[in-house]
Design an enzyme around this catalytic site. Sequence first.
Site, short mmCIF file in Angstrom:
data_model
loop_
_atom_site.label_atom_id
_atom_site.label_comp_id
_atom_site.label_asym_id
_atom_site.label_seq_id
_atom_site.Cartn_x
_atom_site.Cartn_y
_atom_site.Cartn_z
NE ARG A 29 9.38 12.99 -11.54
CZ ARG A 29 8.68 12.01 -11.04
NH1 ARG A 29 8.85 10.72 -11.13
NH2 ARG A 29 7.37 12.12 -10.72
CE LYS A 53 -3.92 -2.40 0.55
NZ LYS A 53 -3.34 -3.50 0.79
#
Length: 477
Positions: A372, A94
């Site tokens: 990016r 998670k």
Amino acid sequence: MNFYRKLQDSIERSNSLLIVGLDPNPEMMPAVRGNSIEALENWLQWIVSETRELVCAYKPTLGFYEILGAAGWELLTRTIEKIPRDIPVILDAKHGDLNTSTLFAKTIFERWNVDAVTLNPYPGQDHVAPFLVYSDRGAFILCHTSNQGAFNLQEYPDPANPYYLQVVREARTWGTPEQVFLEVGTTKPEVLTRIRDIAPERLILLRSLWEDRSQFTRLIGAGLTASGDGLLIPLPQDILKETDLGDRARAIRDEINVIRAEKSRENTREDLWTPNVCLLQQHPHQDLILELFDIGCLMFGEYVQASGETFSYYIDLRRIISNPRVFGQVIESYGEILKNLTFDRIAGIPYGSLPTATGLSLLLDRPMIFPRKEVKAHGTRRLIEGNFQAGETVVVVDDILISGKSAIEGAGKLESAGLHVQDIVVFIDHGKGVKDKLRERGYHAYSVLTLSEITETLYEAGRITGEQYGCFIERSC
């Protein structure tokens, strides 16, 4: 072999959609085994030995190992090593920290050699992208949990249009169906039905289903795809301490397979797409053009672009990744161009072409990187994600060539890191001399299709009217 194919092989071999959580939780372990690290390790290895022929994957939960300190990290490493390599490992992390996403991806995929990971969606695609650089691995995006405390967030702003469904819609644009999947915790079949309606092509890791055994059959039926697959189902934790674990796992597997078989029988007839047209002079990609139009990737009308300019058409290639067959054709069409070029790595321009770059990386067996959009102000502050060496040659992959701005900016970032860019390959070229503009900057530009080829094929096939075609011709001149 990538995670998805490895998983499919494991499912076929075990005839099972079951996965097992390998969590060193003393509360779940039989009392006779004790609660030392050695006892926990022996118990986890016993679970593997009892289930290895009955399940398709194992899922260690990172948090249970973290709370054990340094000994827990060592236990996790040894536990993963004991899992047969032909059975995938999904790390239930998670993870949701944007600052550490690049380093975490490198650790779990390169050092621990896990096959997939669960991620928190809240930081968005920026957080998920470093994991997708590893094109042979997978990412499960948490989109719904059964925790009652999450209800107000998940159902916001109202039950008719809840936030969790928006997570599903966004996650589908982040990567291909072979790399980005969903994690769903629920006991309500209607929740799973709504998710499956939006994402019919995505693999779903189902959680919390054992909290209400009365809904088991309906829940599984709601989550399965038309072919009786598309789900990963965890064994209930309470049976992991039983001495007859193997027999119980086999019984649950067989029960699920009955539901799968019934689902497949209900959907034995598959609707096939056909072009419904026969042209004397066919474009080499005629069927692909027509199907892109039919599934809504190519639209004609009055559309305002991000630049503020109004076009007589709109192209939405994000829909492609939700149709594996069409997406495969698109990837192959790119591949026909790339296989004649010389390069060391493939660079996708974020974010629209990242799924394409991933597909090409798998098809051509070439490593992938990407520049990016902006340099992170935290973490490693890397401009380029993925591994590379200065001096290598990179082919840039983009989706649409309109002005050339995104491709030029992306190539510039790669070159600033010491990489060489010679070739830029796109799916659709709008024309208007942009390839010449790129050539002036020293790049060779290639496209699978031009917008003129698309509109001419659609007009000749009767997909668009003479008025729509004329409007395009007028505005393109």
